[in-house]
Design a protein around this motif. Structure first.
Motif, mmCIF file in Angstrom:
data_model
loop_
_atom_site.group_PDB
_atom_site.id
_atom_site.type_symbol
_atom_site.label_atom_id
_atom_site.label_comp_id
_atom_site.label_asym_id
_atom_site.label_seq_id
_atom_site.Cartn_x
_atom_site.Cartn_y
_atom_site.Cartn_z
ATOM 1 N N PHE A 1 0.838 -1.202 0.000
ATOM 2 C CA PHE A 1 0.000 0.000 0.000
ATOM 3 C C PHE A 1 0.875 1.255 0.000
ATOM 4 C CE2 PHE A 1 -2.456 3.205 2.466
ATOM 5 C CZ PHE A 1 -3.511 3.372 1.575
ATOM 6 N N ARG A 2 1.905 1.264 0.834
ATOM 7 C CA ARG A 2 2.808 2.414 0.897
ATOM 8 C C ARG A 2 3.447 2.685 -0.458
ATOM 9 N NH1 ARG A 2 8.025 1.963 4.707
ATOM 10 N NH2 ARG A 2 8.574 0.507 3.029
ATOM 11 N N ASP A 3 3.870 1.629 -1.130
ATOM 12 C CA ASP A 3 4.487 1.791 -2.449
ATOM 13 C C ASP A 3 3.485 2.318 -3.470
ATOM 14 O OD1 ASP A 3 6.813 0.856 -1.346
ATOM 15 O OD2 ASP A 3 6.659 -1.163 -2.220
ATOM 16 N N ALA A 4 2.247 1.803 -3.403
ATOM 17 C CA ALA A 4 1.215 2.265 -4.340
ATOM 18 C C ALA A 4 0.897 3.738 -4.114
ATOM 19 C CB ALA A 4 -0.046 1.411 -4.188
ATOM 20 N N CYS A 5 0.886 4.159 -2.845
ATOM 21 C CA CYS A 5 0.630 5.568 -2.526
ATOM 22 C C CYS A 5 1.763 6.454 -3.037
ATOM 23 C CB CYS A 5 0.459 5.741 -1.017
ATOM 24 S SG CYS A 5 -1.081 5.056 -0.367
ATOM 25 N N ALA A 6 2.998 6.001 -2.884
ATOM 26 C CA ALA A 6 4.146 6.764 -3.386
ATOM 27 C C ALA A 6 4.076 6.886 -4.906
ATOM 28 C CB ALA A 6 5.447 6.087 -2.959
ATOM 29 N N ASP A 7 3.709 5.801 -5.580
ATOM 30 C CA ASP A 7 3.582 5.824 -7.042
ATOM 31 C C ASP A 7 2.492 6.790 -7.491
ATOM 32 O OD1 ASP A 7 5.589 3.953 -7.246
ATOM 33 O OD2 ASP A 7 4.236 2.243 -7.521
ATOM 34 N N ALA A 8 1.477 6.983 -6.634
ATOM 35 C CA ALA A 8 0.378 7.889 -6.964
ATOM 36 C C ALA A 8 0.694 9.341 -6.627
ATOM 37 C CB ALA A 8 -0.891 7.450 -6.225
ATOM 38 N N GLY A 9 1.878 9.579 -6.058
ATOM 39 C CA GLY A 9 2.272 10.945 -5.741
ATOM 40 C C GLY A 9 1.861 11.413 -4.356
ATOM 41 N N ILE A 10 1.471 10.484 -3.486
ATOM 42 C CA ILE A 10 1.096 10.839 -2.112
ATOM 43 C C ILE A 10 2.369 10.970 -1.284
ATOM 44 C CG2 ILE A 10 -0.119 10.083 -0.024
ATOM 45 C CD1 ILE A 10 -2.063 8.573 -1.889
ATOM 46 N N THR A 11 2.597 12.148 -0.740
ATOM 47 C CA THR A 11 3.810 12.381 0.050
ATOM 48 C C THR A 11 3.529 12.532 1.544
ATOM 49 O OG1 THR A 11 3.636 14.762 -0.354
ATOM 50 C CG2 THR A 11 4.985 13.484 -1.896
ATOM 51 N N ALA A 12 2.274 12.653 1.934
ATOM 52 C CA ALA A 12 1.925 12.776 3.350
ATOM 53 C C ALA A 12 2.300 11.487 4.084
ATOM 54 C CB ALA A 12 0.433 13.049 3.510
ATOM 55 N N PRO A 13 2.720 11.592 5.351
ATOM 56 C CA PRO A 13 3.055 10.385 6.119
ATOM 57 C C PRO A 13 1.859 9.448 6.251
ATOM 58 C CG PRO A 13 3.848 12.370 7.227
ATOM 59 C CD PRO A 13 2.968 12.829 6.109
ATOM 60 N N ILE A 14 2.127 8.158 6.150
ATOM 61 C CA ILE A 14 1.093 7.139 6.316
ATOM 62 C C ILE A 14 1.512 6.261 7.498
ATOM 63 C CG2 ILE A 14 -0.134 5.207 5.273
ATOM 64 C CD1 ILE A 14 0.518 6.441 2.529
ATOM 65 N N ILE A 15 0.741 6.322 8.576
ATOM 66 C CA ILE A 15 1.063 5.615 9.816
ATOM 67 C C ILE A 15 0.300 4.297 9.849
ATOM 68 C CG2 ILE A 15 1.010 5.729 12.332
ATOM 69 C CD1 ILE A 15 0.896 8.792 12.069
#
Length: 288
Positions: free
Chosen positions: A181-195
Motif C-alpha cells: 500500500f505504501r508503495d502504491a501511494c508513493a507511485d500515486a504521488g502521495i507524500t503525506a506520512p502514512i502511519i
C-alpha cells in the motif's frame, strides 16, 4: 532496530465502569509519551457528546496531544464545524477526519441533506479554517465499499490534496500488506506520512468480526494459529508474539510511527511497546 514513535486510539466511555477503564488505560499508556492519542466517534455519531467530553478531559489532565475523531454522519455542515470550533477553543488542534459508519441497521451511508457528503469535503472545509492538523483514514486492504486497492489509493490522494496532513491505516496482519500500500501511494504521488494502524489481539473472535466488517484480509495461517492457541489457552502469548513481530518487520522496513488500537485495554499494548523498546518517560498527572 530504532525505537518507533507511538500513538494510541481509545473509544469514549459509556458507563461509570467504562470511565474507570479508560482512565486506567490512560494511566498505564500515557507515561510512554505517545506523539498523540485519538478518541473515536461511535457509528452514526452516537457518541458525539461522549467523544467531546473525553477529548477535553484527556487534553486538560493527561499531558498528551489529543486528536478528536470527527465524522460526517447525522449532522449538518454547520453542526460539524461548530464541534470542530469547540475543540479549537479548548486547545485541541488535531482532528481525525472520517466519513464515518452509518447507524447500526442503516446499511449504506447516506449523507445528511445539509451535511458533508464525504470525508474529502470534510477535510477541505476543516483545512480552510487553518486551525487543525488533519489526519485521515487509509486502507491497505480494500475498503468494503471500494472496487479495489487502486480506488483506495486514489481516494486517499483526494483527501491529501484537500488538505490532510497524514493518514492512519486500518489494521492488517502482515507487514507486506502495508508495504504494498505504501508503495502504491508513493507511485500515486502521495507524500503525506502514512502511519500503520496496529491492533493487538485481545480477543480473536471479536477481532475476526472486526476484520470481516472492515475488509481486513485474514491470512489462513493467522486463523489457524489462533485456533490452536485458543485451544491451548495461549491466545495472549500468541498475540504478543505476532504483534511484536509485525511491528518489528514494519520498523525494519522503514516505518517510524505506529498507531495502536487499544480497545481501552492497556496491558497487551504496553507489553508490545516494551518489547519494541518503548518505556515510560514521564510521570502522569491525575484527573482532577
Amino acid at each position: 532496530m530504532s525505537t518507533p514513535r507511538i500513538s494510541f486510539e481509545f473509544f469514549p466511555p459509556q458507563s461509570i465502569e467504562a470511565c474507570f477503564r479508560l482512565w486506567d488505560t490512560l494511566g498505564k499508556l500515557a507515561p510512554l509519551s505517545p506523539e498523540f492519542v485519538s478518541v473515536t466517534y461511535g457509528a452514526g455519531g452516537t457518541t458525539r457528546d461522549l467523544t467531546h467530553d473525553a477529548v477535553k478531559t484527556i487534553h486538560a489532565n493527561y499531558g498528551v496531544a489529543v486528536a478528536a475523531h470527527l465524522t460526517c454522519v447525522n449532522a449538518t455542515r454547520e453542526e460539524t464545524l461548530a464541534i470542530a470550533d469547540s475543540y479549537a477553543e479548548a486547545g485541541v488542534t488535531e482532528i481525525v477526519a472520517l466519513r464515518g459508519d452509518p447507524p447500526k441497521g442503516a446499511g449504506k451511508f447516506t449523507p445528511h441533506p445539509e451535511g458533508f457528503a464525504s470525508s474529502v469535503e470534510l477535510v477541505e472545509a476543516l483545512a480552510k479554517t487553518g486551525k487543525f492538523h488533519l489526519r485521515v483514514g487509509a486502507y491497505p486492504d480494500p475498503h468494503p465499499e471500494a472496487e479495489n486497492l487502486d480506488a483506495c489509493v486514489e481516494f486517499l490522494k483526494r483527501k491529501v490534496d484537500a488538505g490532510a496532513n497524514s493518514a492512519i491505516t486500518q489494521f492488517f496482519f502482515e507487514a507486506d500488506t502495508f508495504f504494498r500500500f505504501r508503495d502504491a501511494c508513493a507511485d500515486a504521488g502521495i507524500t503525506a506520512p502514512i502511519i500503520p494502524g496496529i491492533l493487538p489481539v485481545n480477543n480473536w473472535t471479536r477481532v475476526r468480526r472486526f476484520a470481516s466488517a472492515c475488509g481486513a484480509h485474514i491470512p489462513a495461517w493467522v486463523d489457524e494459529a489462533y485456533e490452536k492457541a485458543i485451544r491451548d489457552d495461549r491466545e495472549t502469548l500468541l498475540s504478543t508474539a505476532l504483534c511484536t513481530e509485525l511491528c518489528t518487520d514494519l520498523i525494519e522496513g522503514g516505518v517510524e510511527d505506529l498507531h495502536f488500537y487499544t480497545l481501552n485495554t492497556p496491558e497487551l499494548t504496553r507489553d508490545i511497546c516494551a518489547a519494541l523498546g518503548v518505556t515510560p518517560k514521564q510521570a502522569l498527572a491525575q484527573v482532577a
